[in-house]
Scaffold this motif. Structure first.
Motif, PDB file in Angstrom:
ATOM      1  N   TRP A 226      36.699  42.110  48.541  1.00  0.00           N
ATOM      2  CA  TRP A 226      36.012  42.435  47.296  1.00  0.00           C
ATOM      3  C   TRP A 226      37.094  41.946  45.902  1.00  0.00           C
ATOM      4  O   TRP A 226      36.715  41.669  45.081  1.00  0.00           O
ATOM      5  CB  TRP A 226      35.353  43.622  47.062  1.00  0.00           C
ATOM      6  CG  TRP A 226      34.057  43.648  48.034  1.00  0.00           C
ATOM      7  CD1 TRP A 226      33.999  44.513  49.284  1.00  0.00           C
ATOM      8  CD2 TRP A 226      32.871  43.189  47.908  1.00  0.00           C
ATOM      9  NE1 TRP A 226      32.983  44.109  49.764  1.00  0.00           N
ATOM     10  CE2 TRP A 226      31.908  43.302  49.034  1.00  0.00           C
ATOM     11  CE3 TRP A 226      32.323  42.238  46.997  1.00  0.00           C
ATOM     12  CZ2 TRP A 226      30.729  42.902  49.119  1.00  0.00           C
ATOM     13  CZ3 TRP A 226      31.007  41.662  47.010  1.00  0.00           C
ATOM     14  CH2 TRP A 226      30.326  42.167  48.211  1.00  0.00           C
ATOM     15  N   LEU A 227      38.134  42.494  46.189  1.00  0.00           N
ATOM     16  CA  LEU A 227      39.332  42.530  45.200  1.00  0.00           C
ATOM     17  C   LEU A 227      39.735  41.119  44.909  1.00  0.00           C
ATOM     18  O   LEU A 227      39.640  40.605  43.903  1.00  0.00           O
ATOM     19  CB  LEU A 227      40.523  43.325  45.544  1.00  0.00           C
ATOM     20  CG  LEU A 227      40.372  44.680  45.318  1.00  0.00           C
ATOM     21  CD1 LEU A 227      41.538  45.432  45.946  1.00  0.00           C
ATOM     22  CD2 LEU A 227      40.255  45.175  43.928  1.00  0.00           C
ATOM     23  N   GLY A 228      39.715  40.406  46.037  1.00  0.00           N
ATOM     24  CA  GLY A 228      39.970  38.933  46.144  1.00  0.00           C
ATOM     25  C   GLY A 228      38.913  38.184  45.252  1.00  0.00           C
ATOM     26  O   GLY A 228      39.152  37.308  44.384  1.00  0.00           O
ATOM     27  N   ILE A 229      37.733  38.319  45.579  1.00  0.00           N
ATOM     28  CA  ILE A 229      36.577  37.649  44.949  1.00  0.00           C
ATOM     29  C   ILE A 229      36.404  37.970  43.723  1.00  0.00           C
ATOM     30  O   ILE A 229      36.097  37.161  42.764  1.00  0.00           O
ATOM     31  CB  ILE A 229      35.317  37.936  45.911  1.00  0.00           C
ATOM     32  CG1 ILE A 229      35.306  37.437  47.518  1.00  0.00           C
ATOM     33  CG2 ILE A 229      34.047  37.434  45.391  1.00  0.00           C
ATOM     34  CD1 ILE A 229      34.054  37.755  48.157  1.00  0.00           C
ATOM     35  N   GLY A 230      36.751  39.225  43.387  1.00  0.00           N
ATOM     36  CA  GLY A 230      36.508  39.559  41.775  1.00  0.00           C
ATOM     37  C   GLY A 230      37.511  38.870  41.018  1.00  0.00           C
ATOM     38  O   GLY A 230      37.234  38.396  40.025  1.00  0.00           O
ATOM     39  N   ALA A 231      38.736  38.796  41.468  1.00  0.00           N
ATOM     40  CA  ALA A 231      39.848  38.078  40.738  1.00  0.00           C
ATOM     41  C   ALA A 231      39.465  36.458  40.805  1.00  0.00           C
ATOM     42  O   ALA A 231      39.621  35.895  39.589  1.00  0.00           O
ATOM     43  CB  ALA A 231      41.218  38.191  41.527  1.00  0.00           C
ATOM     44  N   GLY A 232      38.808  35.972  41.770  1.00  0.00           N
ATOM     45  CA  GLY A 232      38.560  34.579  41.618  1.00  0.00           C
ATOM     46  C   GLY A 232      37.336  34.205  40.610  1.00  0.00           C
ATOM     47  O   GLY A 232      37.327  33.302  39.747  1.00  0.00           O
ATOM     48  N   VAL A 233      36.495  35.369  40.677  1.00  0.00           N
ATOM     49  CA  VAL A 233      35.161  35.269  39.691  1.00  0.00           C
ATOM     50  C   VAL A 233      36.031  35.409  38.212  1.00  0.00           C
ATOM     51  O   VAL A 233      35.575  34.768  37.287  1.00  0.00           O
ATOM     52  CB  VAL A 233      34.176  36.376  40.055  1.00  0.00           C
ATOM     53  CG1 VAL A 233      33.330  36.205  38.768  1.00  0.00           C
ATOM     54  CG2 VAL A 233      33.293  35.844  41.360  1.00  0.00           C
ATOM     55  N   ALA A 234      36.842  36.313  37.980  1.00  0.00           N
ATOM     56  CA  ALA A 234      37.465  36.470  36.788  1.00  0.00           C
ATOM     57  C   ALA A 234      37.970  35.460  36.304  1.00  0.00           C
ATOM     58  O   ALA A 234      37.868  34.990  34.828  1.00  0.00           O
ATOM     59  CB  ALA A 234      38.299  37.773  36.863  1.00  0.00           C
TER      60      ALA A 234
END
Length: 211
Positions: A89-97
């Motif tokens: 979830w942290l990695g996906i959040g970073a990618g979306v950001a």
């Protein structure tokens, strides 16, 4: 024209990826992956663009934004496939950001923040190639055009990224596709070609001589 544009560099890099794919007898899916990575690597040296430069630049602001968003998208796909639990979830959040922020901020700030996002994603996933790529993007957002990303130091640094990237995906040919694609950009920017008024400073920081 005093240098190749981004499309030309990407095409040459993609061609390098295709040659590598043929040399390792890759299947269709792997061939497409290597072609894409070669093309992206062929663009990477020009991510160093300083918007204040008066000289003609290779990549447009729109294309720089597209590269940042592509990196964010690749992060999401990779983390979705390889990550687990909270780190996913942290990695996906970073990618979306990265994708969202790069749509709004200016070129230099966008590159710096993109680099920070990639670095954060790499740390959360403990992926060395992502950490190194994040550092590369951050540095590139501050250096002048055709400087360190267009040098032997840049080639060596990309070689490290490509090495760990191939290890992460366990796909033969990624290292060569990325490295040759990157090198093809520098060769295409050399003064030996008639349409280049400027050359490449291969030996920075020890020498500013252009080749």
């Amino acid at each position: 024209m005093d240098e190749l544009n981004g499309t030309a560099h990407a095409t040459i890099g993609a061609g390098a990826g295709f040659v590598v794919a043929q040399s390792v007898q890759a299947d269709l899916t792997t061939t497409l992956l290597l072609v894409g990575m070669g093309g992206l690597a062929g663009l990477l040296p020009d991510i160093d663009i300083d918007g204040k430069l008066s000289n003609k630049i290779t990549l447009s602001h729109t294309l720089i934004r597209s590269v940042a968003q592509l990196i964010g998208f690749m992060m999401i796909i990779y983390i979705f496939l390889e990550g687990t639990g909270a780190e996913q979830w942290l990695g996906i959040g970073a990618g979306v950001a990265i994708i969202v922020i790069s749509s709004f901020i200016k070129q230099r700030h966008m590159l710096t923040i993109t680099g920070l996002g990639v670095l954060a994603g790499g740390i959360s996933l403990q992926e060395i190639w992502l950490i190194l790529l994040g550092i590369y993007i951050i540095i590139a957002s501050f250096v002048p055009h055709r400087s360190y990303t267009h040098s032997l130091l840049g080639i060596g640094y990309i070689a490290f990224i490509a090495h760990y990237l191939e290890q992460a995906f366990s796909i033969e040919g990624i290292f060569l596709a990325c490295l040759i694609g990157y090198c093809s950009h520098l060769v295409a920017d050399m003064k030996i070609l008639p349409f280049n008024k400027r050359g490449v400073k291969f030996f920075l920081p020890f020498s500013s001589k252009e080749f």
